[in-house]
Design an enzyme around this catalytic site. Sequence first.
Site, mmCIF file in Angstrom:
data_model
loop_
_atom_site.group_PDB
_atom_site.id
_atom_site.type_symbol
_atom_site.label_atom_id
_atom_site.label_comp_id
_atom_site.label_asym_id
_atom_site.label_seq_id
_atom_site.Cartn_x
_atom_site.Cartn_y
_atom_site.Cartn_z
ATOM 1 N N TYR A 158 38.081 26.640 12.279
ATOM 2 C CA TYR A 158 36.697 26.989 12.608
ATOM 3 C C TYR A 158 36.528 28.504 12.723
ATOM 4 C CZ TYR A 158 36.789 22.039 13.351
ATOM 5 O OH TYR A 158 36.981 20.699 13.168
ATOM 6 N N HIS A 207 30.720 24.118 13.052
ATOM 7 C CA HIS A 207 31.153 23.838 14.416
ATOM 8 C C HIS A 207 30.346 24.620 15.445
ATOM 9 C CE1 HIS A 207 34.244 21.731 16.779
ATOM 10 N NE2 HIS A 207 34.406 21.076 15.660
ATOM 11 N N GLU A 231 27.850 21.079 8.144
ATOM 12 C CA GLU A 231 27.891 20.323 9.398
ATOM 13 C C GLU A 231 27.723 21.218 10.631
ATOM 14 O OE1 GLU A 231 31.486 18.078 9.551
ATOM 15 O OE2 GLU A 231 31.405 17.852 11.726
ATOM 16 N N ARG A 278 25.953 12.032 12.240
ATOM 17 C CA ARG A 278 27.413 12.056 12.333
ATOM 18 C C ARG A 278 27.891 11.704 13.722
ATOM 19 N NH1 ARG A 278 31.466 13.672 10.153
ATOM 20 N NH2 ARG A 278 32.330 14.957 11.793
ATOM 21 N N HIS A 307 31.738 10.309 12.570
ATOM 22 C CA HIS A 307 32.849 11.195 12.938
ATOM 23 C C HIS A 307 34.158 10.398 12.926
ATOM 24 C CE1 HIS A 307 35.132 13.549 16.120
ATOM 25 N NE2 HIS A 307 34.794 14.482 15.259
ATOM 26 N N ASP A 311 40.957 11.823 16.659
ATOM 27 C CA ASP A 311 40.666 11.418 18.042
ATOM 28 C C ASP A 311 39.877 10.119 18.094
ATOM 29 O OD1 ASP A 311 38.516 12.701 16.934
ATOM 30 O OD2 ASP A 311 37.937 13.779 18.735
HETATM 31 CO CO CO Z 1 32.678 18.398 13.136
#
Ligand code: CO
Length: 399
Positions: A158, A207, A231, A278, A307, A311
């Site tokens: 990012y 981000h 995004e 998302r 998403h 995770d």
């Molecule tokens: Co993202």
Amino acid sequence: MGEITIRDVKVIPTAPRDINLVAVKVLTSEPDLYGVGCATFTQRSNTVVEAIEDYIKPLVIGKPVLNTEDMFQYLYGSSYWRNGPVLNNAISGIDEALWDIKGKIAGLPVYQLLGGKCRFGIAAYAHADGTTKEEAEENARKLVEQGYKYIRVQQNTYGGETLTDLPSGAPEGTYYDPKQYMKTTLTLFDHIRQKLGHDVELIHDVHERLSPIDAINFAREMEAFHLFFLEDLFSPEQLEWFSKVRRLSSVPLAMGELFNNPHEWKTLIVNQNIDFIRIHTSQIGGITAGKKMAVFCEPFGIRTAWHGPGDITPIGVAANIAIDISTPNFGIQEFDGFSEAECEVFPGCPEFRDGFLYPSEKPGLGIDINEKAAAKYPCRYHHNKWLWARLTDGTCVRA
Ligand code: CO
């Protein structure tokens, strides 16, 4: 068979690839009938374990397993203060497990209960990162070789970099220069398009690291690279900017992985200010909430892009896929593969082949949890892992 009810709830935290996951197993009054669900809030996983053990479990024991909608409404309102990530994930664990059980009772895969197949493979995208544009290109090529037709490309993930020239007293860590990030990313995409051509679909994740006006200018410049989507251009706290960037740029926009609360997405969708929604399915409460959101987006022409990096349990991936394959306005599915350890802990991980994910044809979600294997990979807390970056003067950057 009389009415089948919930006999017990087990919460299973595990970290097969060193990312904390929380799985839920709902046992029923039928000795061999159970379901599994994903309740993963990686960064605060223990709080979800406690929420289920202390508050959700006593509410659901003895309740019928088939009334998934009633169970969602009952749990959603049960805390009065609602819509937070901890309790939504706790609800999701139960919700997905009940859908799994419902499928097993019906003898059908969950996607059949959500409308059946309206496509035959689920297009997935994966991440190609690099510390240089050449490295990002190399990683993108590897994904193309694996069959991916959609790739998210980032340099330094990012935009975080180890910068010198910081003010004295600035703590150690990753630093981030927004102007540098924008320049680097434009050069990166120019390079990737030159080297990989135009047949591959490209995605980029900002981000929410830019100031709103920088984000608008950046979106306009990124138009040249014909993205599949851009995004998280703004943070959830700056949603009003989406209506402004819409008037100035036609770059396709994706938003929503941090959303918990219907108030956050309703206006964005009704005003058609984004192209892809998302959300993280367990973060909004599971299959019941996710399928409804997909249906809500359909008349507005907004597609889903759930998403789905590391995770999330493979159970959560199976739940996403059940919605993806049965939803006409599906767009794309983010996917991070499965490690060997994950496949050991979660037998029946969904299949990925040549760029497409496929749902299991077994009754329910088609995936299980091996509790013995799960216990081999205990969760650990990386306290600084999620404190991602600071600006060049030491100011903390969110997300
Ligand atoms: Co993202």
